[in-house]
Each structure stands twice: as C-alpha cells, then as structure tokens.
Design a protein around this motif. Structure first.
Motif, mmCIF file in Angstrom:
data_model
loop_
_atom_site.group_PDB
_atom_site.id
_atom_site.type_symbol
_atom_site.label_atom_id
_atom_site.label_comp_id
_atom_site.label_asym_id
_atom_site.label_seq_id
_atom_site.Cartn_x
_atom_site.Cartn_y
_atom_site.Cartn_z
ATOM 1 N N ARG A 38 94.780 -44.158 -41.092
ATOM 2 C CA ARG A 38 93.662 -43.874 -42.004
ATOM 3 C C ARG A 38 92.407 -43.488 -41.235
ATOM 4 N NH1 ARG A 38 93.644 -48.205 -46.783
ATOM 5 N NH2 ARG A 38 95.096 -47.040 -48.038
ATOM 6 N N THR A 39 92.141 -44.188 -40.161
ATOM 7 C CA THR A 39 90.971 -43.890 -39.332
ATOM 8 C C THR A 39 91.084 -42.491 -38.732
ATOM 9 O OG1 THR A 39 90.754 -46.234 -38.793
ATOM 10 C CG2 THR A 39 89.578 -44.692 -37.384
ATOM 11 N N ASN A 40 92.262 -42.161 -38.224
ATOM 12 C CA ASN A 40 92.483 -40.819 -37.668
ATOM 13 C C ASN A 40 92.304 -39.744 -38.738
ATOM 14 O OD1 ASN A 40 92.992 -41.838 -35.153
ATOM 15 N ND2 ASN A 40 95.230 -41.775 -35.356
ATOM 16 N N TYR A 41 92.844 -40.008 -39.920
ATOM 17 C CA TYR A 41 92.717 -39.063 -41.038
ATOM 18 C C TYR A 41 91.245 -38.871 -41.414
ATOM 19 C CZ TYR A 41 93.194 -37.000 -45.650
ATOM 20 O OH TYR A 41 93.077 -36.181 -46.732
ATOM 21 N N LEU A 42 90.503 -39.947 -41.457
ATOM 22 C CA LEU A 42 89.082 -39.892 -41.789
ATOM 23 C C LEU A 42 88.307 -39.106 -40.727
ATOM 24 C CD1 LEU A 42 86.814 -40.765 -43.681
ATOM 25 C CD2 LEU A 42 86.590 -42.850 -42.319
ATOM 26 N N ILE A 43 88.592 -39.361 -39.471
ATOM 27 C CA ILE A 43 87.908 -38.638 -38.387
ATOM 28 C C ILE A 43 88.219 -37.144 -38.453
ATOM 29 C CG2 ILE A 43 87.853 -38.319 -35.874
ATOM 30 C CD1 ILE A 43 88.191 -41.374 -35.638
ATOM 31 N N ILE A 44 89.470 -36.800 -38.668
ATOM 32 C CA ILE A 44 89.861 -35.385 -38.766
ATOM 33 C C ILE A 44 89.190 -34.741 -39.967
ATOM 34 C CG2 ILE A 44 91.800 -33.835 -39.224
ATOM 35 C CD1 ILE A 44 93.505 -35.727 -37.465
ATOM 36 N N THR A 45 89.120 -35.431 -41.095
ATOM 37 C CA THR A 45 88.466 -34.909 -42.293
ATOM 38 C C THR A 45 86.980 -34.659 -42.032
ATOM 39 O OG1 THR A 45 90.039 -36.074 -43.700
ATOM 40 C CG2 THR A 45 88.000 -35.327 -44.734
ATOM 41 N N VAL A 46 86.309 -35.592 -41.380
ATOM 42 C CA VAL A 46 84.883 -35.430 -41.068
ATOM 43 C C VAL A 46 84.672 -34.241 -40.138
ATOM 44 C CG1 VAL A 46 82.919 -36.511 -39.881
ATOM 45 C CG2 VAL A 46 84.268 -37.831 -41.523
ATOM 46 N N ILE A 47 85.502 -34.121 -39.113
ATOM 47 C CA ILE A 47 85.364 -33.011 -38.163
ATOM 48 C C ILE A 47 85.607 -31.671 -38.847
ATOM 49 C CG2 ILE A 47 86.397 -31.942 -36.104
ATOM 50 C CD1 ILE A 47 86.787 -34.795 -34.996
#
Length: 174
Positions: free
Chosen positions: A6-15
C-alpha cells in the motif's frame, strides 16, 4: 507485507500525479507563449507593401534587401538573436543588403509583430514578409527566410506572405 504494498502504491500514485501536473503546467505555459503573427490581417491589405516602403523612404538599391524589424524589449527577440545573426550572414553571403530596424511607432502601423523579416528584390518588388520562423523558440532551422533567400538568389521571387502562423512573437499594438 500488505502495508508495504500500500505504501509503495501510494508513493507511485503521488509521483505520477506530481509528474502529470508538472508536465501539464509546462505545456500550458509554453503554449501560452504562442501568438499569431498577424491576427489583425494587417499584411493582406492592398496597400500594405506601399505603406511599408513609405515608412522606409525606400529607394531602389539595385540589390535585394533583407529588412529585419526587431524590438529590443521583446523576449522573443532575445531568443532569436542567434537566428538573426545567422540570417544576416546568409543574406550578406548571397549578396543581399541587410537593414536592421528597431520598431518605431510608425513601423507599428505596418508591422504586426516582431521579430519580422521583409525581403525586397533589386527592383523594389515584394518577395517575402512574415516572421523569421515559427514555433516556441522561433529558432534557426524552422525558418522561412532562408528558403526565400535561396530561391531569390536562384532567380525565383516567391512573393511569400506568411500571416497565419504561431510562434514566439511580440504583437505590436498601434
């Protein structure tokens, strides 16, 4: 483990979102610089060329001339300096006289935007009028003037009038 995904998904979404907005902003501001060279259709009026020559107090020179109209305070002029230098060298090499004019109130009445180029043949006839080039940077390689000079030297007067193009131009308001 699921929290890490989830954290990785959130970071990728923000980027990706940030990248999208950066690219969209860049395009918006760059396209905003594009202006029509002759939105008022000044150059297609019947008496335009005659009126322009009167502003110059034109005398036939027995040699073709490249006339460059610029405005020092125009940001597009600063971008086009190397192109102007290249055009000046080309014109002189091909035997044309080069006249550089600063935009005046009188010239604003006959030149819709700067930087602009006008080519007059050795008989005093119209060969070209329009911008140096088109596009965002109005730089070398995207120019019309080089082709017209080469055609004129080869004996062909194109009588080319460029009004409907967009690029980095400072529109002159009378």
């Amino acid at each position: 483990m699921q929290s890490s995904n989830r954290t990785n998904y959130l970071i990728i979404t923000v980027i990706v979102t940030w990248l999208f907005f950066v690219i969209a902003g860049f395009i918006y501001f760059q396209v905003g610089q594009l202006k029509a060279f002759d939105s008022t259709k000044m150059l297609i009026k019947n008496s335009w060329f005659h009126n322009f020559k009167q502003q110059l107090i034109w005398k036939n020179k027995e040699v073709a001339s490249l006339i460059l109209v610029t405005e020092q305070s125009c940001g597009c002029f600063k971008q086009a300096k190397s192109h102007i230098s290249s055009l000046t060298t080309l014109a002189k090499t091909k035997g044309l006289d080069v006249v550089q004019l600063q935009l005046t109130q009188e010239l604003k009445a006959v030149v819709p935007a700067t930087p602009a180029a006008i080519i007059i043949d050795k008989n005093g006839d119209f060969v070209y009028v329009g911008p140096l080039s088109e596009g965002l940077a109005c730089a070398q390689g995207s120019g019309f003037v080089e082709a017209v000079i080469n055609n004129l030297v080869a004996g062909y007067n194109s009588k080319l009038l460029i009004t409907d193009t967009k690029g980095c131009y400072c529109v002159n308001k009378v």
